[in-house]
Design a protein around this motif. Structure first.
Motif, short mmCIF file in Angstrom:
data_model
loop_
_atom_site.label_atom_id
_atom_site.label_comp_id
_atom_site.label_asym_id
_atom_site.label_seq_id
_atom_site.Cartn_x
_atom_site.Cartn_y
_atom_site.Cartn_z
N TRP A 110 15.35 -16.81 21.27
CA TRP A 110 16.45 -17.14 20.62
C TRP A 110 16.60 -17.33 19.31
O TRP A 110 17.54 -17.01 18.47
CB TRP A 110 16.55 -18.68 21.37
CG TRP A 110 17.87 -19.46 21.16
CD1 TRP A 110 19.03 -19.18 21.64
CD2 TRP A 110 17.98 -20.36 20.18
NE1 TRP A 110 19.91 -20.01 21.27
CE2 TRP A 110 19.15 -20.79 20.43
CE3 TRP A 110 17.17 -21.10 19.23
CZ2 TRP A 110 19.79 -21.62 19.55
CZ3 TRP A 110 17.75 -22.05 18.60
CH2 TRP A 110 19.04 -22.43 18.86
N GLN A 124 13.20 -30.17 33.50
CA GLN A 124 13.31 -31.85 33.61
C GLN A 124 13.37 -32.04 35.40
O GLN A 124 12.45 -33.14 35.65
CB GLN A 124 14.52 -32.30 32.93
CG GLN A 124 14.77 -33.56 33.17
CD GLN A 124 14.03 -34.34 32.24
OE1 GLN A 124 13.68 -33.94 31.36
NE2 GLN A 124 13.60 -35.83 32.68
N LEU A 164 18.54 -38.29 27.36
CA LEU A 164 18.86 -37.20 28.22
C LEU A 164 20.34 -37.00 27.98
O LEU A 164 20.89 -35.77 27.91
CB LEU A 164 18.59 -37.34 29.70
CG LEU A 164 16.93 -36.88 29.96
CD1 LEU A 164 16.80 -36.97 31.30
CD2 LEU A 164 16.75 -35.53 29.53
N ASP A 190 14.27 -41.44 30.54
CA ASP A 190 14.46 -40.69 29.37
C ASP A 190 15.69 -40.94 28.82
O ASP A 190 16.76 -40.29 29.56
CB ASP A 190 14.08 -38.98 29.45
CG ASP A 190 14.27 -38.38 27.95
OD1 ASP A 190 14.83 -39.21 27.03
OD2 ASP A 190 13.75 -37.33 27.89
N LEU A 196 21.15 -35.47 24.83
CA LEU A 196 20.63 -34.08 24.64
C LEU A 196 21.58 -33.31 25.40
O LEU A 196 21.94 -32.03 24.99
CB LEU A 196 19.39 -33.83 25.45
CG LEU A 196 18.20 -34.64 24.85
CD1 LEU A 196 16.87 -34.33 25.48
CD2 LEU A 196 17.96 -34.34 23.26
N LEU A 217 23.77 -28.74 17.94
CA LEU A 217 22.51 -28.57 17.68
C LEU A 217 21.94 -29.77 17.05
O LEU A 217 20.96 -30.23 17.34
CB LEU A 217 21.88 -27.46 16.87
CG LEU A 217 21.97 -26.14 17.40
CD1 LEU A 217 21.91 -24.89 16.36
CD2 LEU A 217 20.87 -25.88 18.62
N PHE A 264 11.77 -31.58 30.03
CA PHE A 264 12.60 -30.74 29.58
C PHE A 264 12.12 -29.48 28.87
O PHE A 264 12.50 -28.23 28.81
CB PHE A 264 14.12 -31.01 29.26
CG PHE A 264 14.16 -31.74 27.94
CD1 PHE A 264 14.10 -30.69 26.85
CD2 PHE A 264 13.81 -32.83 27.72
CE1 PHE A 264 14.20 -31.39 25.50
CE2 PHE A 264 14.00 -33.58 26.60
CZ PHE A 264 13.97 -32.76 25.29
N ARG A 319 13.69 -40.19 21.00
CA ARG A 319 12.69 -40.59 21.81
C ARG A 319 11.61 -41.12 21.33
O ARG A 319 10.68 -41.69 22.14
CB ARG A 319 12.20 -39.21 22.60
CG ARG A 319 13.14 -38.29 22.82
CD ARG A 319 12.40 -36.62 23.15
NE ARG A 319 12.59 -36.82 24.33
CZ ARG A 319 11.60 -36.21 25.31
NH1 ARG A 319 10.70 -35.70 24.57
NH2 ARG A 319 11.57 -36.25 26.54
N LEU A 353 15.05 -27.52 9.07
CA LEU A 353 16.12 -26.72 9.92
C LEU A 353 17.55 -27.45 10.21
O LEU A 353 18.33 -26.84 9.76
CB LEU A 353 15.35 -26.03 11.00
CG LEU A 353 16.13 -25.08 11.72
CD1 LEU A 353 16.19 -23.76 10.87
CD2 LEU A 353 15.37 -24.61 12.92
N TRP A 412 6.36 -26.84 25.70
CA TRP A 412 5.58 -25.97 24.90
C TRP A 412 4.62 -25.12 25.70
O TRP A 412 3.69 -24.74 25.47
CB TRP A 412 4.70 -26.70 23.86
CG TRP A 412 5.81 -27.41 23.00
CD1 TRP A 412 5.79 -28.52 22.89
CD2 TRP A 412 6.45 -27.03 22.06
NE1 TRP A 412 6.77 -28.99 21.98
CE2 TRP A 412 7.13 -27.97 21.30
CE3 TRP A 412 6.78 -25.52 21.77
CZ2 TRP A 412 8.20 -27.65 20.26
CZ3 TRP A 412 7.80 -25.42 20.68
CH2 TRP A 412 8.45 -26.34 20.07
N PHE A 462 21.61 -32.29 19.38
CA PHE A 462 20.45 -32.43 20.18
C PHE A 462 19.04 -32.72 19.40
O PHE A 462 18.53 -33.37 19.98
CB PHE A 462 20.40 -31.03 20.79
CG PHE A 462 19.23 -30.67 21.59
CD1 PHE A 462 19.31 -30.69 22.84
CD2 PHE A 462 18.04 -29.92 21.13
CE1 PHE A 462 18.40 -30.41 24.03
CE2 PHE A 462 17.10 -30.06 22.03
CZ PHE A 462 17.25 -30.03 23.53
N TYR A 493 2.50 -27.76 17.72
CA TYR A 493 3.65 -28.22 17.88
C TYR A 493 4.05 -29.71 17.57
O TYR A 493 5.02 -30.23 17.18
CB TYR A 493 4.17 -27.96 19.13
CG TYR A 493 4.23 -26.48 19.57
CD1 TYR A 493 4.89 -25.49 18.97
CD2 TYR A 493 3.38 -26.48 20.69
CE1 TYR A 493 4.63 -24.37 19.14
CE2 TYR A 493 3.04 -24.75 21.04
CZ TYR A 493 3.88 -23.85 20.13
OH TYR A 493 3.65 -22.55 20.53
N VAL A 549 16.36 -35.72 20.36
CA VAL A 549 14.92 -35.42 20.46
C VAL A 549 14.22 -36.34 19.44
O VAL A 549 13.02 -36.87 19.87
CB VAL A 549 14.62 -34.08 19.91
CG1 VAL A 549 13.05 -34.02 19.96
CG2 VAL A 549 15.08 -33.05 21.12
#
Lengths: 555, 395
Positions: free
Chosen positions: B345, B325, A471, A468, A474, A226, B331, A236, A135, B334, A229, A123, A233
């Motif tokens: 999803w 979280q 947040l 964070d 997000l 999305l 949050f 960060r 994406l 993996w 969001f 990942y 991410v």
């Protein structure tokens, strides 16, 4: 640009399927179709129209739903492969061992291949991240490509549509009717549709009833969510937005908190509890499971201090106490955007060792020595001419190398000492090596010894410090996403067109973006009430015909 | 009667009601004659009434167990899977009242029955919560996620019926073979339930010691005759069956034994069914789907995804992230269960896009819905039992 001029005189941009004004089919395909393709209201879609320049090609690639779905599926498969074996962050790697070896030890050849292919950290791999990036681009491009024309056409839609448009709707019906009857029908229909919460627009002899147009915006709203969001991410990775540190803190200790400048933490106590027998339900006691093995609580009682000025770590009285909290799993200490979590613990770490300096023969004691294992003193004076020097301290004694004692770690797991003992009887001093259950006298037999008395232990809390700042972003992304999904899923955009033609017919056509069954219920209600033409679902008709042809219908 | 006994009784009543409900739904779809619709309606009314009674009993089980244990009964495999079965019935009732399709019940109820039966094979003891689960998010996250999954499952039920009707089971095609494989999978679950129950009734226990992959000696009790022994096992119950082969430390031979027993038994069961029916199971069931309206089924399948997807997103991703979280300081981590929720999803997102933009309706859409259910079940069964992770306490 080749514009298309419709029979009604409206000039449509290239790529238009259905005239923007009257709805007449413009392409040969639509002209021959029994039911027109109502996606995006027949508007020109950029990606379906131009394919010449390199920009066109890139745009078409990313705005293609086929490509988008392919990216989703590849991501999905990659994500699944990543669960075949635990990812590297969940694998216990022994000290002095590399992760690869851990995979080989735990999972054999398969583990080796898995590791070598980079699947053990899939990942964070560049290609997985690239997939997510693609994406995101795909979501943006596809949304703009389709959302803009859809919005324009719904905003500018006319009440009157050409007969050829209405005939090619999935739901269509017509009947001959006198002009005054037709007008009455339209009036009744208007009334009924308003009852059903439709917005009704009328022009001479035509009616458009429409409901829940906002439902069409759902997919675009959730895509915006999305993107926000994913942006959060990505943020960060910027310094300062994200802090992830850990802190081991012993009971009674005050330590500066990594990642939290100017803050200090004092650990009063760490508690580990298991469920007592009587706290468990009878059924459970009867089962074979070990009764005391279920953990009940991990808790660190801490005090958070803030230093008054930017000074160095001082005594706690120079600092301002800002919070005290019992940090438990699921109950982090939150302060000033930071959160401290109970993540780990170590029970009964050695804190101090107590020795007695005694004469081996007589057993007479010259005094006791208390050694703090985190900070042993160089010398302990016992008075009356006796003292003990700590010549060497080995917190985790692991054996001798070339005659020298070795220590594996700075933590006092297996402490050992080299003492030099001075007494009035032995003023020159005697040297002794003392470890747990082991005493060596390397420089000859001694008269005195450091006799082990007892140990003091304490617990250690393992905390994680997080900040964070992404947040809120997000959360906003998540809320917008959910809003969009709900709008797009739980409402459907329904339209009914009625039209009296010049040759004395009443036409009915209807469209919905989904849930045809519910649309038909609305239609059933209005057709009888307003004496509208009986309608058919042309798509269903097609299927029935096909079934009959195949002879499959045995009813 | 104590609360926990009452709870078990209620679950049993629900189970029986679902069985009876299935039979009545069978009556509601039967009848080849044109005038069958009146009697069908009557049967349908009885069937849905029995189902609702069962569902109320099932809710009663849930609530009484909740009161007894002091936390939402979704904290281990038995509890979660039972709740999932219950929500499948709930989702079916919801969809039934929108579309009034009795054939949906004929398939949804047996699936719920299998799920609850499967759940009952796990230890039913009420266990106290470990610290990680002590949060109101347990209730919120797990229940919402289970609801989302169960609504999505109804789309698979609709898909299955659609396929039953549209696939020509007399010809050997890819579709007909796969459809029969789906039936076979259902029989295997039944095989698992029968094997486990049989040996449980016989009170079969065989104790072993073995050496785990860290070299430590462990004890283990088999509840089925051991086909495979754990790594360097030693038998402690001498009168019991000796394992046929020993496994390396990496493999949990006890689970493997159960799986192999289930496949063996399920396959025998399948062969017996085939011998009795003298045709494939899908072919035998097909006549029951004769009277359904395919357009409507297709819409039911799509609609359940539309209803279920937002609920699933909220429960399995949004609430999950908020809780993660709070409990684990991040949050997203993996963890396999998280990843499989994401996979589910993504899969349904792909489903929606294919349907909306590529016009994947009918059979294609139906197959996707069935695959979606397979992914959900994989996340429930395999991820908990095989893939170790932070969520594995649930096993």
């Amino acid at each position: 640009m080749k514009n298309i001029t419709c029979e009604c005189g409206h000039v449509n941009p290239e790529g238009t399927h259905l005239c923007e004004k009257c709805g007449r089919p413009l392409t040969e395909e639509e002209k021959h179709a029994k039911v027109v393709d109502m996606k995006y209201e027949g508007r020109a879609i950029r990606s379906k129209t131009y394919n010449k320049t390199i920009i066109d090609k890139i745009w078409n690639f990313f705005s293609s739903v086929k490509v988008g779905v392919s990216i989703i599926v590849i991501t999905l498969v990659a994500a699944a492969i990543g669960t075949f074996l635990p990812q590297v962050m969940y694998v216990n790697v022994m000290q002095g061992e590399d992760a690869k070896q851990a995979y080989i030890d735990n999972y054999g050849t398969f583990g080796k291949i898995y590791y070598n292919l980079g699947l053990s950290d899939i990942y964070s791999s560049w290609w997985f991240q690239t997939l997510i990036g693609m994406l995101a681009i795909s979501i943006i491009a596809a949304s703009i490509d389709r959302g803009v024309p859809l919005y324009k056409s719904l905003k500018n839609q006319r009440v009157k549509r050409h007969e050829s448009f209405m005939k090619r709707q999935r739901i269509f019906g017509e009947k001959e009717i006198a002009a005054d009857k037709a007008e009455e029908s339209l009036n009744l229909a208007e009334k009924k549709m308003k009852e059903l919460k439709y917005k009704v627009r009328r022009e001479d002899g035509v009616l458009l009833a429409e409901k829940n147009r906002f439902a069409r915006s759902g997919p675009y709203i959730n895509h915006v969510g999305l993107i926000i969001f994913l942006f959060g991410v990505m943020l960060r990775l910027m310094p300062g937005f994200y802090i992830d540190e850990s802190l081991w803190i012993r009971e009674g200790e005050t330590a500066s908190i990594p990642g939290m400048d100017g803050y200090y933490l004092h650990n009063n106590k760490f508690t580990f509890e298991t469920y007592k027998k009587e706290e468990q339900k009878q059924e459970f006691n009867q089962s074979k499971a070990a009764v005391n093995s279920i953990a009940k609580n991990y808790q660190s009682d801490v005090v958070l201090y803030q230093s008054k000025d930017e000074g160095i770590a001082g005594e706690t009285q120079d600092m301002k106490k800002v919070a005290h909290h019992a940090i438990q799993v699921n109950k982090p200490l939150k302060y000033d955007g930071y959160a401290l979590y109970q993540m780990d613990f170590k029970l009964n770490e050695l804190k101090a060792m107590n020795f007695n300096l005694v004469n081996k023969k007589t057993g007479k004691s010259l005094g006791e020595v208390d050694i703090d294992l985190t900070e042993p003193k160089k010398e302990y004076d016992l008075g009356s001419g006796s003292k003990v020097e700590v010549k060497g301290y080995y917190p985790t004694f692991s054996g001798f190398d070339d005659g020298e004692p070795q220590s594996d770690s700075p933590l006092p797991n297996n402490p050992a000492f080299i003492f030099k003992m001075y007494t009035p009887e032995t003023p020159k001093g005697e040297t002794s090596f003392v470890a747990i259950k082991q005493t060596l006298e390397p420089l000859g037999t001694t008269k005195y010894q450091m006799k082990f008395q007892n140990i003091e232990t304490r617990n250690v809390s393992g905390l994680t410090i997080r900040k964070d700042r992404t947040l809120p972003i997000l959360a906003i992304g998540g809320i917008i996403f959910m809003l969009g999904v709900v709008i797009g899923s739980y409402w459907s955009h329904r339209r009914l067109w009625l039209q009296r033609t010049n040759d004395g017919r009443l036409l009915l056509a209807a469209h919905t973006n989904k849930n045809w069954f519910s649309m038909k219920k609305d239609l059933d209600a209005v057709t009888t009430y307003a004496h509208l033409p009986l309608w058919v679902d042309q798509q269903e008709e097609d299927e029935k015909e096909m079934e009959e042809k195949e002879g499959d219908n045995t009813l | 009667m104590s609360l926990i006994d009452l709870s078990s009784t209620l679950l049993f009543i629900a189970f029986i009601a679902y069985l009876v409900g299935t039979l009545f739904f069978g009556g509601a779809v039967k009848g080849g004659k044109k005038d069958a619709s009146v009697s069908n309606k009557k049967w349908g009314t009885i069937a849905i009434t029995v189902t609702i009674i069962g569902f109320i009993a099932n809710l009663g089980y849930f609530i009484t167990r909740w009161i007894y244990s002091g936390h939402a009964p979704v904290s281990n495999m038995f509890e979660f899977t039972t709740a999932f079965g219950m929500f499948v019935v709930g989702a079916f009732i919801l969809i039934y009242f929108i579309y009034k399709l009795p054939s949906l019940g004929l398939f949804a109820l047996p699936i719920a029955i299998l799920i609850i039966a499967y759940a009952s094979m796990f230890p039913k003891e009420v266990t106290p919560l470990i610290p990680a689960l002590k949060s109101y998010w347990l209730t919120i996250h797990v229940i919402t996620a289970a609801m989302g999954e169960s609504i999505l499952a109804i789309s698979a039920v609709a898909g299955l019926i659609y396929l039953m009707k549209s696939v020509d089971t007399q010809k050997r095609t890819k579709s007909s073979i796969w459809l029969e494989i789906v039936m076979y999978a259902g029989v295997l679950v039944l095989g698992f339930v029968i094997v486990t129950t049989t040996f449980k009734l016989m009170d079969y226990n065989a104790d072993f010691t073995y050496v785990d992959k860290n070299g430590a000696t462990q004890e283990i009790t088999y509840n089925t005759p051991a086909l495979f022994g754990m790594h360097e096992y030693e038998m402690k119950s001498p009168d019991k069956m000796k394992p046929l082969a020993a496994m390396p430390a990496l493999v949990n031979a006890k689970k493997l034994t159960t799986v192999v027993w289930s496949i063996l038994f399920g396959s025998i069961l399948y062969i017996i069914i085939r011998l009795i029916l003298r045709k494939s199971i899908s072919r035998a069931i097909q006549p029951l789907t004769k009277r359904v309206n395919m357009q409507l089924l297709d819409e039911v399948g799509y609609r359940s995804v539309l209803i279920g997807f937002p609920v699933f997103s909220l429960g399995a991703l949004v609430f999950a992230m908020i809780w993660a979280q709070e409990a684990w300081s991040r949050f997203w981590g993996w963890d396999p269960k998280e990843v499989w929720a994401l996979i589910t999803w993504l899969f349904y997102a792909a489903f929606l896009h294919l349907r909306l933009s590529k016009g994947w309706q009918g059979q294609k859409s139906a197959w996707l819905a069935v695959i979606g259910f397979v992914i959900i079940m994989f996340n429930l069964v395999a991820v908990n039992l095989i893939i170790a992770g932070l969520h594995s306490y649930a096993g």
